[in-house]
Design a protein around this motif. Sequence first.
Motif, PDB file in Angstrom:
ATOM      1  N   ARG A  22      -8.560  -1.825   4.814  1.00 11.19           N
ATOM      2  CA  ARG A  22      -7.660  -0.733   5.232  1.00 11.19           C
ATOM      3  C   ARG A  22      -6.575  -0.502   4.197  1.00 11.19           C
ATOM      4  NH1 ARG A  22      -5.727  -2.245  11.098  1.00 11.19           N
ATOM      5  NH2 ARG A  22      -4.191  -0.634  10.657  1.00 11.19           N
ATOM      6  N   LEU A  23      -6.036  -1.596   3.667  1.00 11.36           N
ATOM      7  CA  LEU A  23      -4.960  -1.456   2.682  1.00 11.36           C
ATOM      8  C   LEU A  23      -5.464  -0.831   1.390  1.00 11.36           C
ATOM      9  CD1 LEU A  23      -3.064  -4.854   3.052  1.00 11.36           C
ATOM     10  CD2 LEU A  23      -2.213  -2.614   3.676  1.00 11.36           C
ATOM     11  N   LEU A  24      -6.633  -1.286   0.971  1.00  8.63           N
ATOM     12  CA  LEU A  24      -7.142  -0.815  -0.319  1.00  8.63           C
ATOM     13  C   LEU A  24      -7.776   0.568  -0.217  1.00  8.63           C
ATOM     14  CD1 LEU A  24      -8.627  -4.187  -1.597  1.00  8.63           C
ATOM     15  CD2 LEU A  24      -6.544  -3.066  -2.373  1.00  8.63           C
ATOM     16  N   ALA A  25      -8.111   0.989   1.009  1.00  5.98           N
ATOM     17  CA  ALA A  25      -8.710   2.320   1.161  1.00  5.98           C
ATOM     18  C   ALA A  25      -7.724   3.412   0.766  1.00  5.98           C
ATOM     19  CB  ALA A  25      -9.174   2.526   2.597  1.00  5.98           C
ATOM     20  N   GLY A  26      -6.450   3.124   0.898  1.00  3.90           N
ATOM     21  CA  GLY A  26      -5.445   4.083   0.442  1.00  3.90           C
ATOM     22  C   GLY A  26      -5.017   5.110   1.473  1.00  3.90           C
TER      23      GLY A  26
ATOM     24  N   GLU B 150      -3.920   4.416   4.688  1.00  2.00           N
ATOM     25  CA  GLU B 150      -2.765   3.934   5.451  1.00  2.00           C
ATOM     26  C   GLU B 150      -1.672   3.395   4.549  1.00  2.00           C
ATOM     27  OE1 GLU B 150      -3.552   1.490   9.018  1.00  2.00           O
ATOM     28  OE2 GLU B 150      -5.608   1.641   8.345  1.00  2.00           O
ATOM     29  N   PHE B 151      -2.077   2.979   3.367  1.00  7.03           N
ATOM     30  CA  PHE B 151      -1.120   2.294   2.509  1.00  7.03           C
ATOM     31  C   PHE B 151      -1.414   2.647   1.048  1.00  7.03           C
ATOM     32  CE2 PHE B 151       0.109  -1.487   0.036  1.00  7.03           C
ATOM     33  CZ  PHE B 151       1.434  -1.576   0.416  1.00  7.03           C
ATOM     34  N   PRO B 152      -0.410   3.143   0.338  1.00 11.11           N
ATOM     35  CA  PRO B 152      -0.672   3.577  -1.042  1.00 11.11           C
ATOM     36  C   PRO B 152      -0.663   2.389  -2.001  1.00 11.11           C
ATOM     37  CG  PRO B 152       1.602   4.015  -0.447  1.00 11.11           C
ATOM     38  CD  PRO B 152       0.978   3.359   0.747  1.00 11.11           C
ATOM     39  N   PHE B 153      -1.704   1.559  -1.914  1.00 12.62           N
ATOM     40  CA  PHE B 153      -1.696   0.321  -2.695  1.00 12.62           C
ATOM     41  C   PHE B 153      -1.660   0.592  -4.197  1.00 12.62           C
ATOM     42  CE2 PHE B 153      -3.834  -3.060  -5.037  1.00 12.62           C
ATOM     43  CZ  PHE B 153      -3.001  -4.117  -4.720  1.00 12.62           C
TER      44      PHE B 153
ATOM     45  N   VAL C 241       8.644  -3.196  -1.383  1.00 11.57           N
ATOM     46  CA  VAL C 241       9.240  -2.262  -0.424  1.00 11.57           C
ATOM     47  C   VAL C 241       8.153  -1.572   0.389  1.00 11.57           C
ATOM     48  CG1 VAL C 241      10.705  -0.228  -0.191  1.00 11.57           C
ATOM     49  CG2 VAL C 241      11.210  -1.915  -1.938  1.00 11.57           C
ATOM     50  N   ALA C 242       7.066  -1.199  -0.269  1.00 10.80           N
ATOM     51  CA  ALA C 242       5.988  -0.510   0.453  1.00 10.80           C
ATOM     52  C   ALA C 242       5.423  -1.414   1.546  1.00 10.80           C
ATOM     53  CB  ALA C 242       4.896  -0.105  -0.525  1.00 10.80           C
ATOM     54  N   ILE C 243       5.289  -2.699   1.247  1.00 14.56           N
ATOM     55  CA  ILE C 243       4.743  -3.615   2.251  1.00 14.56           C
ATOM     56  C   ILE C 243       5.731  -3.809   3.398  1.00 14.56           C
ATOM     57  CG2 ILE C 243       4.191  -6.072   2.603  1.00 14.56           C
ATOM     58  CD1 ILE C 243       2.648  -5.766  -0.094  1.00 14.56           C
ATOM     59  N   ALA C 244       7.005  -3.805   3.067  1.00 14.83           N
ATOM     60  CA  ALA C 244       8.008  -3.941   4.141  1.00 14.83           C
ATOM     61  C   ALA C 244       7.908  -2.775   5.121  1.00 14.83           C
ATOM     62  CB  ALA C 244       9.404  -4.012   3.545  1.00 14.83           C
ATOM     63  N   GLN C 245       7.426  -1.629   4.658  1.00 16.86           N
ATOM     64  CA  GLN C 245       7.290  -0.475   5.561  1.00 16.86           C
ATOM     65  C   GLN C 245       6.204  -0.720   6.607  1.00 16.86           C
ATOM     66  OE1 GLN C 245       9.370   2.208   5.079  1.00 16.86           O
ATOM     67  NE2 GLN C 245      10.200   1.254   3.254  1.00 16.86           N
ATOM     68  N   LEU C 246       5.327  -1.682   6.335  1.00 17.68           N
ATOM     69  CA  LEU C 246       4.283  -1.989   7.324  1.00 17.68           C
ATOM     70  C   LEU C 246       4.877  -2.644   8.562  1.00 17.68           C
ATOM     71  CD1 LEU C 246       1.513  -3.500   5.011  1.00 17.68           C
ATOM     72  CD2 LEU C 246       1.449  -1.289   6.145  1.00 17.68           C
ATOM     73  N   LYS C 247       6.070  -3.217   8.399  1.00 12.25           N
ATOM     74  CA  LYS C 247       6.711  -3.856   9.546  1.00 12.25           C
ATOM     75  C   LYS C 247       7.538  -2.811  10.257  1.00 12.25           C
ATOM     76  CE  LYS C 247       9.411  -7.904  10.865  1.00 12.25           C
ATOM     77  NZ  LYS C 247       9.644  -7.287  12.143  1.00 12.25           N
ATOM     78  N   GLY C 248       7.052  -2.385  11.395  1.00 14.81           N
ATOM     79  CA  GLY C 248       7.771  -1.353  12.130  1.00 14.81           C
ATOM     80  C   GLY C 248       8.907  -1.943  12.917  1.00 14.81           C
ATOM     81  N   ILE C 249       9.845  -1.099  13.338  1.00 17.66           N
ATOM     82  CA  ILE C 249      10.959  -1.628  14.146  1.00 17.66           C
ATOM     83  C   ILE C 249      10.464  -1.924  15.559  1.00 17.66           C
ATOM     84  CG2 ILE C 249      11.778   0.707  14.619  1.00 17.66           C
ATOM     85  CD1 ILE C 249      14.572  -0.476  14.831  1.00 17.66           C
ATOM     86  N   TYR C 250       9.488  -1.164  16.035  1.00 19.32           N
ATOM     87  CA  TYR C 250       9.023  -1.362  17.407  1.00 19.32           C
ATOM     88  C   TYR C 250       7.746  -2.179  17.502  1.00 19.32           C
ATOM     89  CZ  TYR C 250      12.415   2.229  18.505  1.00 19.32           C
ATOM     90  OH  TYR C 250      13.564   2.932  18.625  1.00 19.32           O
ATOM     91  N   SER C 251       6.974  -2.206  16.434  1.00 17.13           N
ATOM     92  CA  SER C 251       5.757  -3.006  16.505  1.00 17.13           C
ATOM     93  C   SER C 251       5.282  -3.323  15.094  1.00 17.13           C
ATOM     94  CB  SER C 251       4.655  -2.261  17.247  1.00 17.13           C
ATOM     95  OG  SER C 251       4.128  -1.242  16.437  1.00 17.13           O
ATOM     96  N   THR C 252       4.522  -4.387  15.009  1.00 18.82           N
ATOM     97  CA  THR C 252       4.055  -4.825  13.701  1.00 18.82           C
ATOM     98  C   THR C 252       2.610  -5.256  13.798  1.00 18.82           C
ATOM     99  OG1 THR C 252       6.262  -5.631  13.206  1.00 18.82           O
ATOM    100  CG2 THR C 252       4.493  -6.463  11.834  1.00 18.82           C
ATOM    101  N   GLU C 253       1.803  -4.784  12.878  1.00 20.42           N
ATOM    102  CA  GLU C 253       0.436  -5.295  12.802  1.00 20.42           C
ATOM    103  C   GLU C 253       0.487  -6.467  11.837  1.00 20.42           C
ATOM    104  OE1 GLU C 253      -3.676  -3.124  12.783  1.00 20.42           O
ATOM    105  OE2 GLU C 253      -2.080  -1.686  12.449  1.00 20.42           O
TER     106      GLU C 253
END
Lengths: 464, 340
Positions: free
Chosen positions: B122-126, B128-131, B291-303
């Motif tokens: 999922r991360l490398l697919a680009g 959800e996350f601009p790896f 910083v981009a990875i820190a955005q994966l941690k949401g304030i209300y939920s975290t995967e």
Amino acid sequence: MNFRLVFLIMLPHSLSPGSFTILTLAVISSFLIFLRHDPEEEGIEFWMFAKNHYVMYEEEFEKARDPQVNGDLIAYGAMERRLLSGVLSDTPVPDLVEVQLTMASRFFSGPIDAVGFTDLRPLLEAEGLDKRINPASFSPWTREGRIFGLPHDMHPVMLGYRADIVEAAGIDVNDIETWEDFVRILTPLMRDFDGDGTMDRYLLDLWETDYFGIEMLLLQAGGWYFDITGAPAMNSDINIKVLATMVHWTTGPSRIGVNVPRFDAEGNRMRLEGGVIFQFMPDWYAGVMQQDVPGLAGKMKMMPLPAWEPGGRRTSCTGGTMLSIPKRAAHPEAAWEFAKKLYLGTEVAEKLYKEAMIVSPVIDNWDEDFYDEPIAYYSGQPVGRFYLDLANDIPQRVPSAFMVMAQQAMINAFIRTRREAQQAGVHEVEDILSLARAELDTAQTLIENKMRRNTFLNPMEDQP
Amino acid sequence: MMSMKFIERSSQVMAYVLLTVCACITLVPFIWLGFAALRNPEVYFDFQFIPRVRHVQMMEAPENPELRKVWAQVLPSEGMEISAATELVGADVVNQARNEHLIEYRNGKVAWDMMSLQYFKRLLAGNEFPFARSFLNSVFYASVTAVFATLFCAMGGYALAKFEFKCRTLFTRIVLMALVIPGSLLLAPGYQLLFKLGLLDSYWGLILPGLAPAFGVFLFRQSMLNAVPTELMESARIDGCGEIRLFFEMILPMVRPMLGAFLLITFLGCWNNFIGPQIVLQTPSKFPLAVAIAQLKGIYSTEYGLLMAGTILSIAPVMALFLLLQKEFISGLTSGAVKG
């Protein structure tokens, strides 16, 4: 020999292989960055801190033309600092910004005219929007009659419970009307599985350090940190009674509460393993549970909060977010138009519910069918409708720059009262009342002193 | 003599055993991180490390005799896999029995089917996350800052160590004083300064403040004092060598170990820098990996799985670089430690 030639010839001699690798990386990456074209952003600048909000709005951002909307997802802490810098020292601010309740309180510390957000009341009244939104949702964003944000949510609270455990015991939660019923009917469900004298399964996620639970119970009972004028009301009779009850529920033989941290692996494990049966469940947390604890799918159900008195309020609220337009926004009119489109429309309301289980504060949206759809995670209950049925009872909250301080003072009072009750060996609410009153008197004095020392609100010449 | 040798050997063995134990302890968080990035979401919180096949086993002293009767008929004494038990009596009965503590889950062999690379994909697919973009940003920011900071620190250190000029002592003291100011104190004035210079939300806003750290200037000053003989510089000048050529051809090679070590320290520091980019940058397309990875941690939920996989992807390149360059890094740090 000119300098460039010397540099190129001597480079391999001067640098080790490692240094040369890093230098090569620097050259290649600089070249790639130079080639990469990041388009200049024009139009409305929109900051938000919640990723799920960002995902839900993305389609609206793409649709927006003339002006276009650039949504920036910024980490909570970074956004708070940037926004404070923006309103206090003229660094860049966005045209639209989503501000969470705790963060918002920091912007209300100065004189009313110095609050960095646009007063939306005239706009809301002129367009009749104030009548279209649940009144309680305006309360956290209203100071001295001015409304500084469009409410994103209402966040009514229910109790989420492990239906598999409760129903296996033959208990019907419809028999529970008050907290007294709750304790009486459900206490037999607590278990000490290993026989070590300590319970392994508790009834309620309530603990002295969990201000979510504390605030929800205070608000439900009609208490709060501040009165309607914004003056501290830490030691009100209602707060004292609620604090004494919470201490009663978390200490001694009457203990039913346990610490089950939210957003935390340990807490989620306890939920999964049945360490707690009932949890305070604001609508947003109902969405979080589905994502964070998928193992409880089909085992959970919802019920209204038990009332403090028969016929009393069966809900509460917690948290919240507003959409604000900073006073220094470059495109305030366009921002207002987009804000209305985003927050008042049905499309985003539907996404907000389906993705995050958050119910809309816009009254027109409450009749939508999607709120009646059964949710498999919650054993097929139409959870959205349950929340909306409670919407009119949501308590109002008085905002204050001193809210975080008051939260901390309340937690301290809880911790101290609990400790004193344990030391004195008192566990009944009536016996704890005097201890709670003394601690809340101390908290009241602390907040009063802090507020008195605020030179924005009380000029130096008026200080004692 | 023999006993001395024996004692020496024994203490060496002891030291190695102790170091091996310490190394294993140090590795535990990394192993945990690896498994956390591989566990499937439905069993994420069920296991600390490796997911295992679960067996259902009867407990003693159940309270519900009816359920006990059912389970006694169903379960063999050694227990059975949970999937088989669920097939036999249904998920509801299994859950109810577990809630009643009539049965207990026991871990069996490793459940490979409960682990996957889904988070990495999922991360490398680009989508959800601009790896790729964040990775390029990190490489650019870390390498460019490291290269220029090393060059400028070497120049500064050289000047303070080897040139006689007015106020040299004062400048050296200023550098020393700058060392004691915590970086976090400079965040607010730094932000204001970058705003006034129009450098907020730009790569230069990140790179410029790190170009001549006091630590680096002082480190190179000390290194030049020890490693560069003034007589050699004077001979070169007499032979007609210019100052720039002198610096690049003679001085830098003499502090080569220090160059490598400082370059790597700065690279690692910039790669791991979180607070600076988080405050200075506002456009997500410019975010480095941290910083981009820190955005994966949401304030209300975290995967959590996604966050762990992102953490691995963010530390893997820099760890590989460190492992490749560790020899020169260590030689750089220890150069000058033994006076010849």
